[in-house]
Design an enzyme around this catalytic site. Structure first.
Site, PDB file in Angstrom:
ATOM      1  N   HIS A  79       0.844  -1.199   0.000  1.00 58.40           N
ATOM      2  CA  HIS A  79       0.000   0.000   0.000  1.00 58.40           C
ATOM      3  C   HIS A  79       0.875   1.242   0.000  1.00 58.40           C
ATOM      4  CE1 HIS A  79       0.716  -1.041   4.245  1.00 58.40           C
ATOM      5  NE2 HIS A  79       0.511   0.232   4.558  1.00 58.40           N
ATOM      6  N   HIS A 111       0.908   5.342   0.963  1.00 58.03           N
ATOM      7  CA  HIS A 111       0.291   6.417   1.742  1.00 58.03           C
ATOM      8  C   HIS A 111       0.393   7.727   0.977  1.00 58.03           C
ATOM      9  CE1 HIS A 111       0.117   4.393   5.756  1.00 58.03           C
ATOM     10  NE2 HIS A 111       1.052   3.642   5.196  1.00 58.03           N
TER      11      HIS A 111
END
Length: 143
Positions: free
Chosen positions: A104, A106
């Site tokens: 992932h 950010h």
């Protein structure tokens, strides 16, 4: 969505088993608000394929999933005219503070005077010219 696994939080979010505040979604990625909201608008982008982190990406994975970074960054930035910058980061591995073991990215909006510190350190005084050359050569050999 056969590339998802049962016990991964982000796979559960992708499947809809765990609710999220989705800001963008297509066949490749899902972007949603990070529940921690380091700053307002803090968003995560995850591939809709379970990949632990960047160490496991193929070149095709990178082409397929990372192409959305500019669009998501710009959408987050445009939501608030007070946003003056953005940290776009990915933690890869536990020692790099990766908490959810599903790749992932950010998107952390930054505001003038927000007080958020992204800690780094300058160790340049601990390295010689030979140190830099040796490290660079060892990395080059890995390609």
């Amino acid at each position: 969505m056969s590339d998802l696994i049962k016990d991964c939080l982000f796979c559960k979010i992708i499947r809809g088993d765990v609710p999220s505040y989705t800001v963008f979604e297509n066949d490749d990625v899902k972007a949603f608000l990070d529940i921690s909201q380091v700053n307002p608008g803090h968003t995560l982008m995850v591939p809709k394929k379970h990949i632990t982190n960047f160490f496991d990406y193929t070149a095709e994975d990178a082409r397929r999933y990372l192409q959305y970074i500019p669009a998501i960054a710009n959408a987050v930035k445009k939501f608030d005219p007070k946003i003056t910058g953005m940290n776009i980061t990915a933690n890869n591995g536990k020692s790099a503070n990766q908490v959810v073991m599903h790749s992932h990215i950010h998107f952390i909006p930054r505001f003038e005077g927000d007080g958020l510190k992204m800690k780094t350190r300058n160790n340049a005084d601990k390295y010689t010219e030979d140190d830099y050359k040796r490290i660079a050569e060892k990395i080059r050999e890995q390609f």
